[in-house]
Scaffold this motif. Structure first.
Motif, PDB file in Angstrom:
ATOM      1  N   THR A   1      35.375  50.398  41.034  1.00  0.00           N
ATOM      2  CA  THR A   1      36.016  51.459  41.138  1.00  0.00           C
ATOM      3  C   THR A   1      37.722  51.354  41.246  1.00  0.00           C
ATOM      4  O   THR A   1      38.825  51.760  40.984  1.00  0.00           O
ATOM      5  N   ILE A   2      37.712  51.187  42.570  1.00  0.00           N
ATOM      6  CA  ILE A   2      39.175  50.891  43.367  1.00  0.00           C
ATOM      7  C   ILE A   2      39.687  50.288  42.726  1.00  0.00           C
ATOM      8  O   ILE A   2      41.332  50.045  43.109  1.00  0.00           O
ATOM      9  N   GLY A   3      39.153  48.996  42.446  1.00  0.00           N
ATOM     10  CA  GLY A   3      39.846  47.894  41.276  1.00  0.00           C
ATOM     11  C   GLY A   3      40.352  48.050  40.276  1.00  0.00           C
ATOM     12  O   GLY A   3      42.069  47.915  40.301  1.00  0.00           O
ATOM     13  N   ARG A   4      39.910  48.919  39.575  1.00  0.00           N
ATOM     14  CA  ARG A   4      40.188  49.360  38.501  1.00  0.00           C
ATOM     15  C   ARG A   4      41.383  50.497  38.324  1.00  0.00           C
ATOM     16  O   ARG A   4      42.418  49.990  37.707  1.00  0.00           O
ATOM     17  N   LEU A   5      41.405  51.149  39.548  1.00  0.00           N
ATOM     18  CA  LEU A   5      42.465  52.479  39.021  1.00  0.00           C
ATOM     19  C   LEU A   5      43.593  51.246  40.128  1.00  0.00           C
ATOM     20  O   LEU A   5      44.587  51.915  39.430  1.00  0.00           O
ATOM     21  N   VAL A   6      43.352  50.719  41.725  1.00  0.00           N
ATOM     22  CA  VAL A   6      44.606  49.660  41.771  1.00  0.00           C
ATOM     23  C   VAL A   6      45.118  48.996  40.532  1.00  0.00           C
ATOM     24  O   VAL A   6      46.588  49.371  40.728  1.00  0.00           O
ATOM     25  N   SER A   7      44.651  48.365  39.603  1.00  0.00           N
ATOM     26  CA  SER A   7      44.744  47.792  38.200  1.00  0.00           C
ATOM     27  C   SER A   7      45.832  48.348  37.332  1.00  0.00           C
ATOM     28  O   SER A   7      46.429  47.619  37.221  1.00  0.00           O
TER      29      SER A   7
END
Length: 326
Positions: free
Chosen positions: A292-298
């Motif tokens: 989820t953090i990865g999708r937010l940052v991208s």
């Protein structure tokens, strides 16, 4: 006999808590009272709380953590199939199942522990595709979008959040935002008290009417959102689109500035403060949180917010930078 029950709306997902006595869920209610749903309803995730003279402190499974945790002391975490167990010897045990329930057993008159409650809430949110992040969240002036401000504890999230809130931003939370990353990332604030430090009170004198004469051993006071609402805009716990992620840092020259941050650096900083590893690596919930953090940052712009001697200077910088990107 029917057990007392209470229900909370976690952004469309209903959490139901049952207990032998209503006072057993008071710690949850202090945190979630603003989300309470009156009457009986169908729960998507269930907590059961019970008092117990003796605890099962040796559940079967694999030990994934053993040691001291801040404020709560020694504990063990054990995984077994679809369940995770947390044991605070002589005090509390928790079993969390991926099948949509959690069970908390408490020894009468034992000291309340914060970690089991947060693990249970994490599990309930995760079941609905949501994750709690250690970030502040504020709405932009005149807009319904939020900026998330990340920093490890003690770096100045609350001070910066209150400084922005006195300059037209709306306060969602100074410490805990719930993130849901679908087609676009949205976030809402956990409506709990704000802990204001003596240093923050000196830097933001506008909060003085909310404060009493006494400070705790950490030099802090817990202030309700209701009290703060007389001074700054407090936002409702409604999911709003995320406009940007800001990583908070102290300025080396006392000047406040907002500079672009590499997405990989933002990912690492946010993950280090929000994703827990155990002896066997990442547990399934933590893997989902990391994704989820990865999708937010991208998906959103990432910046470093260097805060200097005047945190309120950040308000105009953030507004101007994000308005220019629209």
């Amino acid at each position: 006999m029917t057990r007392p029950c209470v229900y909370y709306d976690l952004n469309g997902q209903v959490l139901g808590i049952s207990a032998e006595r209503a006072e057993l869920w008071l710690d949850f209610d202090r945190m979630l009272a603003g989300l309470r749903v009156e009457g009986s309803t169908e729960a998507d995730f269930r907590f059961d709380i019970a008092g117990a003279e003796a605890l099962d402190e040796t559940p079967a499974g694999s030990l994934v953590f053993e040691g001291e945790i801040p404020d709560d002391g020694y504990c063990r975490m054990i995984t077994h199939g679809a369940s995770v167990h947390l044991v605070l010897p002589g005090r509390q045990t928790v079993e969390i199942s991926e099948k949509g329930w959690a069970r908390l057993c408490i020894v009468p008159d034992s000291k309340a522990a914060w970690t089991p409650s947060m693990l249970m809430l994490d599990a309930a949110l995760d079941a609905g595709g949501q994750h709690m992040l250690h970030t502040a969240g504020l709405t932009l002036p005149g807009r319904d979008a939020v900026v998330l401000i990340h920093a490890p504890s003690g770096t100045g999230k609350t001070t910066t959040s209150l400084a922005l809130a006195t300059h037209g931003f709306g306060l969602c939370s100074d410490d805990a935002m719930i993130l849901n990353v679908g087609a676009t990332p949205v976030a809402w604030g956990l409506p709990r008290h704000v802990k204001i430090h003596e240093k923050t009170a000196r830097m933001i004198p506008q909060v003085a009417p909310c404060l009493g004469p006494s400070w705790d051993r950490n030099g802090e006071q817990a202030v309700s959102l209701e009290k703060l609402g007389g001074i700054v805009k407090i936002e409702t716990p409604t999911a709003r689109p995320v406009a940007a992620l800001l990583h908070l840092a102290r300025s080396a020259d006392e000047e406040t500035r907002l500079v672009p941050m590499a997405r990989t650096d933002a990912m690492v900083a946010l993950a280090m403060d929000n994703v827990r590893t155990g002896a066997t690596g990442l547990l399934p919930l933590q893997k989902r949180r990391l994704a989820t953090i990865g999708r937010l940052v991208s998906s959103v712009p990432t910046f470093t917010l260097e805060v200097g001697a005047r945190p309120a200077d950040a308000a105009a910088l953030i507004s101007a930078t994000l308005t220019s990107r629209d």
